[in-house]
Design a protein around this motif. Structure first.
Motif: not given
Length: 679
Positions: A433-454
Motif C-alpha cells: 500500500l505504500s508509495d515506492p518513494s515512501d516505502l523505506p520510511r514507512n517500513a522503518f516506522r513499523i520496525f521502530t514500533i516492534l523495537v519499542e514493544f518487543l
C-alpha cells in the motif's frame, strides 16, 4: 533348342546349369543309378549342346545388332524432332516477347487513359454530389422533404450521410439569412442521430453484431458517436455482476467485450479503455467505498485488512487487463484508475497502520502481564547495555533489597510470536500500500514500533527485572533465575533477527534510489530528436548520450553491490536490479516515435544496455535484454518482412499486443502498406 532354353533358369548359375544338363542326359548319372554311366554319350551330348549354344548365340547376336541399328535410327529421328521443337520454341518465345511488349504498351495506354478519365470523372462526381446536396438543401429551404431518402426508413444510412454533409455546410452559412434552414437541418440531424442510436441499441439487445457494426460506422461521423459508445458500455454491463466476486465479474466482462468490440467499432482499443474506466470509476469505486467506509472509523483492524485485500484484488484485475490493447501507455492508464479509487485511503494509510500496531502491541503485552497478575514497574534507567557493569557491581556491593520474581522470567514466546505476526502483516500491507518513494520510511516506522514493544517493553523489561531479582552474595539457598531469563531472551531475539532480515531488509534496499537516478538521467539527457533526427543521412553518433550515462551509472552500481555483498545475496539483489533496469528501458523506449535512422539508433542503444546487462551475470536479465533488442528490430524492418520477424525464435512467444505496441512507434505506422503487412 527348346530343351536348352528350359535349362536357362533365373538366376543363372553355370555350375547348376551343367548339373541340370547332366541329369537330363541318359547315361549321365552316377554308376550306381538305374542307368550305367556312359561318358561317351555324355561327351556327345556336351558337343551337341555346345553347337546348339553357338547357334543360339549367333541368333541372339543378330537380333541384338538389329535392335541396335533400330535404336540408332530412332535416336536420330528423336534428335531431329527435338531440334525442330527447339526451333518452334524459339519462334514461340519470340512471339511471346512481342506479345508481352504489346501488352505492356496497351497497359500503359490504359493506365494513362484511366488517369485521364479519373481526372475528368472526379470533378464530375464532385459536381454531381454538389448538385444532389443543393437539391436536398432546397427541400429544407422550402420546408418540405420530398425525397424518399428522408421518408424511407430503409435508407437511413444514405440519409445520415447526406444530413451529416448538409450539417457541415450549414455551419458555414450566416445565421441572419439562414437561421430557419439551419434549425431544420440541425433538427433532422438530431432526429437521425437519435434513430441511429436507437437502432444500435436494438441491434445490441438482439445480438446482431453486423448491424451494430454498420450503424456504428455511420454514427462515427456524428457528434453522438460517443453516446453510441456509452450506450454500448451501459448495455454490455447489464447482468454482468451476478456473482459475489465483483472483480472476477469485471475480468470476465472485459474478456467478453475484448473479443467482440473489434467486430463492431473502428477504434476498439478506445472503446475497451472507456469500458474499463467506467468499471473502475463507477462499479469498483462504489464497491470499495461501501466496504471501507463502514469500518474506517470503528474497526482499524478490519479496515486495514479490507484495504489490503481490495487493493490487492484491484491490482490483480489490472494485471489481467494488461493483456488487452488499450493504447500504447496502458500501464499508466490502469495505474491512474487504481489511484483514483484508493488515493483517499492511501494518503493516511501509514498513520492508521502505526496507530493500530501500537494499540494492538500494547494490548498483547498488557494481556500477558494481567495473566501473570503482574503490575509493571519502573526499574532503573540503565538498560541492557549496563548489564556487565551491574552484574559486576552486584558481585561486590549490596544495592539494597532485591525483587523476588518467584522464578518468573516475564518472557513469553507466545507474546513474541503474536507481536511478530502483527508486525509481519503490517510489513506486508506496507509493501503493498505504500508509495515506492515512501516505502523505506514507512517500513522503518513499523520496525521502530516492534523495537519499542518487543525489545524494550518486553525483553529489556524482563532483563531489568531479572537483574533486580539477583540475590545478594550472602543469601542462602538463592535461586538464580536470571540465567533462565537470559536463555529465553536469546531465543526470542533470534526470532526478532529473522523477521528483521526477512521482512524489513527487502523494503529498505537502495534499489528504488538507483532506479530513480536512472530515470532522472534519461529524462535529462534523452531528446525526441535522438530517435527522429532532422537529417536522416547525416547521423554520426553510434548511440545516444543518455545511453552512455545510464550504462556508466549502472556499471558503477553493479560493482558496488558485488563489493558490498557475498554469496547468494549478490545474485538476489542483481536479479531485482536487472529486472527493474529492463522495465525502465522498456517503458522509456515506448515514449518516442522512430524514423528509420532513429530506429537504428534505438537498436544501438539497446545493444549497449545489453552489454551492460552482461555484467550482472544473471541469465534472466540477459534474456530480457535479448528480447528487447529483437523487439527494436521491428522499428526498422521492411514492412514486407514484419510477419517473418515476428514469427522468429525470440518474438514468436510474445503477446501480439506487445509486438503491435512497438510497430506503432514507427513514424510510418499510419501508412496503409505497413498496416496491411502487420495485420
Amino acid at each position: 533348342m527348346a530343351t536348352t532354353a528350359e535349362l536357362f533358369e533365373e538366376p543363372f548359375v553355370a555350375d547348376e546349369y551343367i548339373e541340370r544338363l547332366v541329369w537330363r542326359t541318359p547315361g549321365g548319372g552316377s554308376r550306381g543309378g538305374p542307368e550305367a554311366f556312359d561318358p561317351k554319350r555324355l561327351l556327345e551330348e556336351f558337343v551337341n549342346h555346345i553347337q546348339e549354344l553357338q547357334i543360339m548365340d549367333e541368333r541372339i547376336q543378330r537380333k541384338v545388332e538389329k535392335l541396335e541399328q533400330q535404336c540408332q535410327k530412332e535416336a536420330k529421328e528423336f534428335a531431329r524432332k527435338v531440334q525442330e521443337l527447339q526451333k518452334s520454341n524459339q519462334v514461340a518465345f519470340q512471339h511471346f516477347q512481342e506479345l508481352d511488349e504489346h501488352i505492356s504498351y496497351v497497359a500503359t495506354k490504359v493506365c494513362h487513359l484511366g488517369d485521364q478519365l479519373e481526372g475528368v470523372n472526379t470533378p464530375r462526381q464532385r459536381a454531381v454530389e454538389a448538385q444532389k446536396l443543393m437539391k436536398y438543401f432546397n427541400e429544407f429551404l422550402d420546408g418540405e422533404l420530398k425525397s424518399d431518402v428522408f421518408t424511407d426508413s430503409e435508407k437511413i444510412k444514405e440519409a445520415a450521410d447526406i444530413i451529416q454533409k448538409l450539417h457541415l455546410i450549414a455551419q458555414e452559412l450566416p445565421f441572419d439569412r439562414f437561421s430557419e434552414v439551419k434549425s431544420k437541418i440541425a433538427s433532422k440531424y438530431h432526429d437521425l442521430e437519435c434513430q441511429l442510436i436507437q437502432e444500435f441499441t436494438g441491434a445490441q439487445r438482439r445480438g446482431e453484431i453486423s448491424r451494430m457494426r454498420e450503424v456504428a460506422a455511420v454514427l462515427l461521423h456524428f457528434k453522438g458517436y460517443s453516446h453510441c459508445v456509452d450506450v454500448y458500455i451501459k448495455q454490455c454491463q447489464e447482468g454482468a455482476y451476478l456473482r459475489n466476486d465483483i472483480f472476477e465479474d469485471a475480468a470476465i466482462l472485459c474478456q467478453r467485450v475484448n473479443k467482440q468490440v473489434g467486430d463492431i467499432f473502428s477504434n476498439p482499443e478506445t472503446v475497451l479503455a472507456k469500458l474499463i474506466q467506467n468499471v473502475f470509476e463507477i462499479k469498483l469505486q462504489s464497491f470499495v467505498k461501501d466496504q471501507l467506509e463502514e469500518c474506517r472509523k470503528s474497526d482499524a483492524e478490519q479496515y486495514l485488512k479490507s484495504l489490503y485485500d481490495l487493493y490487492t484484488r484491484t491490482t490483480n484485475l489490472s494485471s489481467k487487463l494488461m493483456e488487452f490493447n488499450l493504447g500504447t501507455d496502458k500501464q499508466t492508464f490502469l495505474s491512474k484508475l487504481i489511484k483514483s479509487i484508493f488515493i483517499s485511503y492511501l494518503e493516511n494509510y501509514i498513520e492508521v497502520e502505526t496507530g493500530y500496531l501500537k494499540s494492538r502491541s500494547a494490548m498483547i503485552l498488557q494481556r500477558y502481564y494481567d495473566s501473570k497478575n503482574h503490575q509493571k514497574r519502573s526499574i532503573g534507567t540503565g538498560g541492557i547495555q549496563d548489564l556487565k557493569e551491574r552484574i559486576r557491581q552486584r558481585t561486590n556491593l549490596p544495592l539494597g533489597p532485591s525483587i523476588d520474581t518467584h522464578g518468573e522470567t516475564f518472557l513469553s514466546q507466545e507474546v513474541v510470536v503474536n507481536l511478530l505476526q502483527e508486525t509481519k502483516q503490517a510489513f506486508e500491507r506496507c509493501h503493498r500500500l505504500s508509495d515506492p518513494s515512501d516505502l523505506p520510511r514507512n517500513a522503518f516506522r513499523i520496525f521502530t514500533i516492534l523495537v519499542e514493544f518487543l525489545c524494550i517493553e518486553h525483553i529489556d523489561y524482563a532483563l531489568e527485572t531479572g537483574l533486580a531479582g539477583i540475590p545478594s552474595s550472602d543469601s542462602r539457598n538463592a535461586n538464580l533465575y536470571f540465567l533462565d531469563v537470559v536463555h529465553q531472551a536469546n531465543t526470542i531475539f533470534h526470532l526478532f533477527d529473522k523477521q528483521f532480515n526477512d521482512h524489513l531488509m527487502p523494503l529498505i534496499r537502495t534499489l528504488n534510489c538507483m532506479i530513480g537516478q536512472m530515470k532522472h538521467i534519461l529524462a535529462a539527457e534523452q531528446k525526441k530528436t535522438d530517435f527522429k533526427p532532422e537529417d536522416e543521412n547525416n547521423v554520426l553518433i553510434q548511440y545516444t548520450n543518455a545511453c552512455v550515462k545510464v550504462c556508466a551509472y549502472v556499471r558503477k552500481q553493479v560493482e558496488k553491490i558485488k563489493n558490498s555483498m557475498d554469496g547468494k545475496n549478490v545474485d538476489t539483489v542483481l536479479m531485482e536490479l536487472g529486472v527493474r533496469f529492463h522495465r525502465l528501458i522498456y517503458e522509456h523506449l515506448q515514449q518516442y516515435s522512430y524514423s528509420c535512422m532513429g530506429g537504428m539508433l534505438a537498436i544501438c542503444d539497446v545493444a549497449e544496455y545489453r552489454k551492460c546487462a552482461k555484467d550482472f551475470k544473471i541469465p534472466l536479465v540477459l534474456q530480457l535484454f535479448d528480447t528487447l533488442h529483437a523487439l527494436c528490430n521491428l522499428l526498422v524492418v521492411n514492412p514486407d518482412n514484419l510477419k517473418q520477424v515476428c514469427s522468429g525464435e525470440q518474438l514468436a512467444n510474445l503477446d501480439k499486443n506487445i509486438l503491435h505496441s512497438f510497430v506503432q512507434l514507427r513514424a510510418d505506422y499510419r501508412s496503409a502498406r505497413l498496416a496491411r503487412h502487420f495485420s
